[in-house]
Motif scaffolding. Structure first.
Motif, PDB file in Angstrom:
ATOM      1  N   PRO A  56       0.790  -1.073   0.033  1.00  0.00           N
ATOM      2  CA  PRO A  56       0.049   0.020   0.143  1.00  0.00           C
ATOM      3  C   PRO A  56       0.986   1.305   0.079  1.00  0.00           C
ATOM      4  CG  PRO A  56      -0.704  -1.662   1.657  1.00  0.00           C
ATOM      5  CD  PRO A  56       0.460  -2.111   0.923  1.00  0.00           C
ATOM      6  N   PHE A  57       0.467   2.326  -1.014  1.00  0.00           N
ATOM      7  CA  PHE A  57       1.239   3.396  -1.002  1.00  0.00           C
ATOM      8  C   PHE A  57       0.280   4.788  -0.636  1.00  0.00           C
ATOM      9  CE2 PHE A  57       3.162   6.726  -4.000  1.00  0.00           C
ATOM     10  CZ  PHE A  57       4.538   6.720  -3.207  1.00  0.00           C
ATOM     11  N   PHE A  58       0.363   5.058   0.612  1.00  0.00           N
ATOM     12  CA  PHE A  58      -0.539   6.205   0.849  1.00  0.00           C
ATOM     13  C   PHE A  58       0.076   7.627   0.876  1.00  0.00           C
ATOM     14  CE2 PHE A  58      -2.827   2.321   3.077  1.00  0.00           C
ATOM     15  CZ  PHE A  58      -3.893   2.354   1.977  1.00  0.00           C
ATOM     16  N   HIS A  59       1.204   7.848   0.348  1.00  0.00           N
ATOM     17  CA  HIS A  59       1.751   9.110   0.327  1.00  0.00           C
ATOM     18  C   HIS A  59       0.956   9.970  -0.374  1.00  0.00           C
ATOM     19  CE1 HIS A  59       5.157   6.420   1.099  1.00  0.00           C
ATOM     20  NE2 HIS A  59       6.091   7.705   1.184  1.00  0.00           N
ATOM     21  N   LYS A  60       0.180   9.742  -1.394  1.00  0.00           N
ATOM     22  CA  LYS A  60      -0.757  10.660  -1.990  1.00  0.00           C
ATOM     23  C   LYS A  60      -2.006  10.112  -2.275  1.00  0.00           C
ATOM     24  CE  LYS A  60       2.988  13.130  -2.829  1.00  0.00           C
ATOM     25  NZ  LYS A  60       3.394  14.313  -2.199  1.00  0.00           N
ATOM     26  N   PRO A  61      -3.077  11.055  -2.548  1.00  0.00           N
ATOM     27  CA  PRO A  61      -4.457  10.703  -2.515  1.00  0.00           C
ATOM     28  C   PRO A  61      -4.436  10.173  -3.931  1.00  0.00           C
ATOM     29  CG  PRO A  61      -4.323  12.980  -1.787  1.00  0.00           C
ATOM     30  CD  PRO A  61      -3.095  12.599  -2.204  1.00  0.00           C
ATOM     31  N   PRO A  62      -5.780   9.269  -4.478  1.00  0.00           N
ATOM     32  CA  PRO A  62      -5.553   8.504  -5.312  1.00  0.00           C
ATOM     33  C   PRO A  62      -6.298   8.789  -6.785  1.00  0.00           C
ATOM     34  CG  PRO A  62      -7.621   7.994  -4.199  1.00  0.00           C
ATOM     35  CD  PRO A  62      -6.819   9.108  -3.488  1.00  0.00           C
ATOM     36  N   LEU A  63      -6.544  10.207  -7.097  1.00  0.00           N
ATOM     37  CA  LEU A  63      -7.449  10.743  -8.300  1.00  0.00           C
ATOM     38  C   LEU A  63      -6.379  10.676  -9.591  1.00  0.00           C
ATOM     39  CD1 LEU A  63      -9.660  12.023  -9.736  1.00  0.00           C
ATOM     40  CD2 LEU A  63      -8.786  14.266  -8.982  1.00  0.00           C
ATOM     41  N   HIS A  64      -5.158  11.075  -9.200  1.00  0.00           N
ATOM     42  CA  HIS A  64      -4.272  10.951 -10.294  1.00  0.00           C
ATOM     43  C   HIS A  64      -3.948   9.659 -10.826  1.00  0.00           C
ATOM     44  CE1 HIS A  64      -1.125  12.385 -13.035  1.00  0.00           C
ATOM     45  NE2 HIS A  64      -0.373  11.512 -12.518  1.00  0.00           N
ATOM     46  N   TYR A  65      -3.872   8.696  -9.878  1.00  0.00           N
ATOM     47  CA  TYR A  65      -3.559   7.490 -10.269  1.00  0.00           C
ATOM     48  C   TYR A  65      -4.804   6.793 -11.031  1.00  0.00           C
ATOM     49  CZ  TYR A  65      -0.172   7.659  -6.599  1.00  0.00           C
ATOM     50  OH  TYR A  65       0.883   8.093  -5.486  1.00  0.00           O
ATOM     51  N   TRP A  66      -5.971   7.046 -10.578  1.00  0.00           N
ATOM     52  CA  TRP A  66      -7.268   6.559 -11.424  1.00  0.00           C
ATOM     53  C   TRP A  66      -7.326   7.142 -12.674  1.00  0.00           C
ATOM     54  CZ3 TRP A  66     -11.040   8.147  -6.796  1.00  0.00           C
ATOM     55  CH2 TRP A  66     -10.782   7.052  -5.728  1.00  0.00           C
ATOM     56  N   LEU A  67      -6.909   8.364 -12.866  1.00  0.00           N
ATOM     57  CA  LEU A  67      -7.046   8.903 -14.107  1.00  0.00           C
ATOM     58  C   LEU A  67      -5.742   8.347 -15.049  1.00  0.00           C
ATOM     59  CD1 LEU A  67      -7.731  12.701 -13.030  1.00  0.00           C
ATOM     60  CD2 LEU A  67      -9.193  11.069 -14.024  1.00  0.00           C
ATOM     61  N   THR A  68      -4.711   8.191 -14.616  1.00  0.00           N
ATOM     62  CA  THR A  68      -3.737   7.509 -15.226  1.00  0.00           C
ATOM     63  C   THR A  68      -4.059   6.207 -15.638  1.00  0.00           C
ATOM     64  OG1 THR A  68      -2.043   8.916 -14.127  1.00  0.00           O
ATOM     65  CG2 THR A  68      -1.011   7.023 -15.294  1.00  0.00           C
ATOM     66  N   ALA A  69      -4.639   5.493 -14.626  1.00  0.00           N
ATOM     67  CA  ALA A  69      -4.869   3.817 -15.175  1.00  0.00           C
ATOM     68  C   ALA A  69      -6.017   4.145 -16.274  1.00  0.00           C
ATOM     69  CB  ALA A  69      -5.787   3.424 -13.848  1.00  0.00           C
ATOM     70  N   LEU A  70      -6.846   5.081 -16.206  1.00  0.00           N
ATOM     71  CA  LEU A  70      -7.884   5.081 -17.469  1.00  0.00           C
ATOM     72  C   LEU A  70      -7.220   5.337 -18.629  1.00  0.00           C
ATOM     73  CD1 LEU A  70     -10.907   5.286 -18.118  1.00  0.00           C
ATOM     74  CD2 LEU A  70     -10.878   7.541 -17.442  1.00  0.00           C
ATOM     75  N   SER A  71      -6.138   6.412 -18.533  1.00  0.00           N
ATOM     76  CA  SER A  71      -5.445   6.753 -19.653  1.00  0.00           C
ATOM     77  C   SER A  71      -4.674   5.313 -20.342  1.00  0.00           C
ATOM     78  CB  SER A  71      -4.754   7.862 -19.297  1.00  0.00           C
ATOM     79  OG  SER A  71      -3.664   8.121 -20.689  1.00  0.00           O
ATOM     80  N   LEU A  72      -4.140   4.617 -19.310  1.00  0.00           N
ATOM     81  CA  LEU A  72      -3.353   3.716 -19.893  1.00  0.00           C
ATOM     82  C   LEU A  72      -4.216   2.467 -20.425  1.00  0.00           C
ATOM     83  CD1 LEU A  72      -0.811   3.242 -16.986  1.00  0.00           C
ATOM     84  CD2 LEU A  72      -0.381   3.956 -19.292  1.00  0.00           C
ATOM     85  N   LYS A  73      -5.422   2.357 -19.816  1.00  0.00           N
ATOM     86  CA  LYS A  73      -6.441   1.332 -20.305  1.00  0.00           C
ATOM     87  C   LYS A  73      -6.991   1.709 -21.934  1.00  0.00           C
ATOM     88  CE  LYS A  73     -10.638  -0.944 -19.040  1.00  0.00           C
ATOM     89  NZ  LYS A  73     -10.091  -2.337 -18.979  1.00  0.00           N
ATOM     90  N   VAL A  74      -7.244   2.989 -21.888  1.00  0.00           N
ATOM     91  CA  VAL A  74      -7.704   3.324 -23.254  1.00  0.00           C
ATOM     92  C   VAL A  74      -6.529   3.427 -24.447  1.00  0.00           C
ATOM     93  CG1 VAL A  74      -8.878   5.552 -24.699  1.00  0.00           C
ATOM     94  CG2 VAL A  74      -9.576   4.912 -22.310  1.00  0.00           C
ATOM     95  N   LEU A  75      -5.548   4.220 -24.052  1.00  0.00           N
ATOM     96  CA  LEU A  75      -4.437   4.405 -24.906  1.00  0.00           C
ATOM     97  C   LEU A  75      -3.154   3.309 -25.136  1.00  0.00           C
ATOM     98  CD1 LEU A  75      -3.895   8.336 -24.368  1.00  0.00           C
ATOM     99  CD2 LEU A  75      -5.121   6.963 -26.195  1.00  0.00           C
ATOM    100  N   GLY A  76      -3.390   2.430 -24.038  1.00  0.00           N
ATOM    101  CA  GLY A  76      -2.333   1.456 -23.883  1.00  0.00           C
ATOM    102  C   GLY A  76      -1.326   1.668 -22.887  1.00  0.00           C
ATOM    103  N   VAL A  77      -0.252   0.683 -22.657  1.00  0.00           N
ATOM    104  CA  VAL A  77       0.567   0.955 -21.768  1.00  0.00           C
ATOM    105  C   VAL A  77       1.813   1.601 -22.661  1.00  0.00           C
ATOM    106  CG1 VAL A  77       2.250  -0.052 -20.163  1.00  0.00           C
ATOM    107  CG2 VAL A  77      -0.150  -0.761 -20.333  1.00  0.00           C
ATOM    108  N   ASN A  78       1.982   2.755 -22.863  1.00  0.00           N
ATOM    109  CA  ASN A  78       3.011   3.610 -23.590  1.00  0.00           C
ATOM    110  C   ASN A  78       3.157   4.809 -23.022  1.00  0.00           C
ATOM    111  OD1 ASN A  78       0.826   5.314 -24.852  1.00  0.00           O
ATOM    112  ND2 ASN A  78       0.092   3.409 -25.880  1.00  0.00           N
ATOM    113  N   PHE A  79       4.133   5.468 -23.481  1.00  0.00           N
ATOM    114  CA  PHE A  79       4.484   6.998 -22.815  1.00  0.00           C
ATOM    115  C   PHE A  79       3.295   7.880 -23.060  1.00  0.00           C
ATOM    116  CE2 PHE A  79       8.926   5.614 -24.197  1.00  0.00           C
ATOM    117  CZ  PHE A  79       9.217   4.623 -22.889  1.00  0.00           C
ATOM    118  N   VAL A  80       2.641   7.865 -23.951  1.00  0.00           N
ATOM    119  CA  VAL A  80       1.454   8.898 -24.180  1.00  0.00           C
ATOM    120  C   VAL A  80       0.590   8.632 -23.362  1.00  0.00           C
ATOM    121  CG1 VAL A  80      -0.034   9.522 -25.880  1.00  0.00           C
ATOM    122  CG2 VAL A  80       2.272   9.157 -26.990  1.00  0.00           C
TER     123      VAL A  80
END
Length: 353
Positions: free
Chosen positions: A67-91
Motif C-alpha cells: 500500500p502506497f498512501f503518500h498521495k491521494p488516488p485521483l491522479h492514479y485513477w486518471l492515469t490508469a484510465l488513460s493507460l487502459k484507453v491508449l495502451g501501456v505507452n509513454f503517451v
C-alpha cells in the motif's frame, strides 16, 4: 510586435474556450512520447497506476505490491484510465498532465473572456501554452499539474460565483461546481486542494470589503457535495488499515509540511525568483509600456485583486516549508501570466497607433 502575432491573438480571443483548451492539448500531445519515463517520480506514479490496471484493485494504491498512501488516488485513477484507453505507452502515461494543463489554460481563457477582455484571455492563454515550466509540467507524469489545474478551477469557479452574486446574476451552478472541484482537488493532493483556493477567495473578498458575498459562498449543500466526493475513499482505507488517518492526515498533511530535512531544501525566496524564469520569453513585457497607450481606469480592479491574491497565496504558502519542488508553484502560473498581459497589451496598443 509582429502584425501576424497581433492578428493571431485577436483570433484566439474570439475562439470558444473549449477550443483553446483543445488546441493546447494538441500542442502538448505532439511530444508526449519522445522520451522514456524519468526516474524516480514518473516511474513511481505511473507504476502505481499500472498496478491498479493490472490487479483490478482501484481502491488501494500500491507500489511494489505494498500500500502506497503518500498521495491521494485521483491522479492514479486518471492515469490508469488513460493507460487502459491508449495502451501501456509513454503517451498514455503522460496524457493526464497534458489534459490538466489544457484545462488550466481553458479555464483562465473562459474566466478572463467573461470578466476581463478577449485580449486578456488570448494573451494569457498564449503565455501559458508557451511557458517553459507549464510545458515541462504537461509532459511530466506526476501529480503537480493535476493539482494545479484543480486548484485553479476552484479559484475561478468561486470568483465567477462571487462576481455573479455582486452583479445580481445566476451563480448557483458555479458555486456547486466550486465545491465539487474542491472535493476533486482534495482527492488529488489532500487538504491543500481546499486550503489554497479557500485562502485565495477569502483574502480577495475581504480585501475588497465583500464579506457578505464571502458568507454567501458558504453552502451546506456544497459542503455535502464536497464530502460526497472527497471522503468515501478515506473511510474505506481507514476501515481496511486502522493506522491510515494518522499516516495520511497527521503525517503527510501536517508534519511533512513543517519538516526541514525532506528533499530539495531551498530558501524562502526560491519561488519568487522562479516565476520570471517560468515564462522566460514573456517576462520582459511585465515592465513594458506601449507608446501612447490608454492608461485610464478599465474596471478590472476586482479581477486584478483576484489574480494578486492567487499569486501571493500560492507563493507564500509554498515558500514556508524548507522543501521546494518546481511543480508546487504551478497554481500561480495563471495569475502570473495574467499580469504579463498588461505589458503585452500596452505594447500592442502602442504599435497599433
Amino acid at each position: 510586435m509582429a502584425c501576424w502575432l497581433r492578428r493571431g491573438v485577436e483570433r484566439l480571443g474570439t475562439l470558444p474556450s473549449a477550443w483553446v483548451g483543445l488546441l493546447a492539448l494538441l500542442w502538448f500531445a505532439l511530444t508526449l512520447g519522445v522520451y522514456p519515463l524519468l526516474i524516480p517520480d514518473e516511474g513511481r506514479y505511473v507504476g502505481v497506476a499500472l498496478s491498479m490496471l493490472e490487479s483490478g484493485d482501484y481502491l488501494v494504491p500500491r507500489l511494489d505490491g505494498l500500500p502506497f498512501f503518500h498521495k491521494p488516488p485521483l491522479h492514479y485513477w486518471l492515469t490508469a484510465l488513460s493507460l487502459k484507453v491508449l495502451g501501456v505507452n509513454f503517451v498514455g502515461a503522460r496524457l493526464v498532465p497534458a489534459l490538466m494543463a489544457a484545462l488550466l489554460i481553458a479555464g483562465m481563457h473562459a474566466f478572463l473572456k467573461r470578466h476581463a477582455s478577449r485580449q486578456h484571455a488570448a494573451w494569457t492563454a498564449l503565455i501559458l501554452t508557451s511557458s517553459p515550466l507549464l510545458f515541462g509540467a504537461s509532459h511530466y507524469a506526476n501529480l503537480d499539474m493535476t493539482v494545479a489545474a484543480l486548484i485553479s478551477s476552484c479559484v475561478l469557479l468561486g470568483a465567477h460565483a462571487a462576481l455573479q452574486m455582486e452583479q445580481g446574476r445566476a451563480y448557483r451552478l458555479a458555486l456547486m461546481g466550486l465545491y465539487v472541484m474542491a472535493g476533486l482537488a482534495f482527492l488529488a493532493k489532500g487538504l491543500i486542494g481546499i486550503l489554497i483556493p479557500g485562502g485565495v477567495l477569502v483574502f480577495w473578498l475581504l480585501g475588497r470589503g465583500q464579506w457578505r458575498v464571502l458568507l454567501r459562498l458558504f453552502s451546506w449543500t456544497g459542503l455535502g457535495l464536497l464530502a460526497l466526493v472527497a471522503t468515501p475513499w478515506m473511510w474505506v482505507m481507514q476501515a481496511r488499515y486502522p493506522g491510515f488517518f494518522d499516516y495520511y492526515i497527521v503525517y503527510q498533511h501536517f508534519q511533512r509540511f513543517l519538516e526541514t530535512g525532506f528533499n530539495n531544501p531551498q530558501p524562502f525566496w526560491f519561488y519568487f525568483a522562479l516565476m520570471p524564469v517560468a515564462t522566460l520569453g514573456w517576462t520582459p513585457f511585465l515592465f513594458r509600456r506601449g507608446r501612447g497607450a490608454d492608461h485610464t481606469p478599465d474596471g478590472l480592479g476586482a479581477v486584478r485583486g483576484l489574480m494578486l491574491s492567487a499569486l501571493l497565496t500560492v507563493l507564500i504558502f509554498f515558500a514556508i516549508p524548507t522543501s521546494k519542488l518546481l511543480g508546487y508553484v504551478l497554481p500561480a502560473m495563471g495569475p502570473w501570466a495574467f499580469f504579463l498581459t498588461g505589458g503585452l497589451r500596452r505594447q500592442s496598443q502602442g504599435e497599433g497607433e
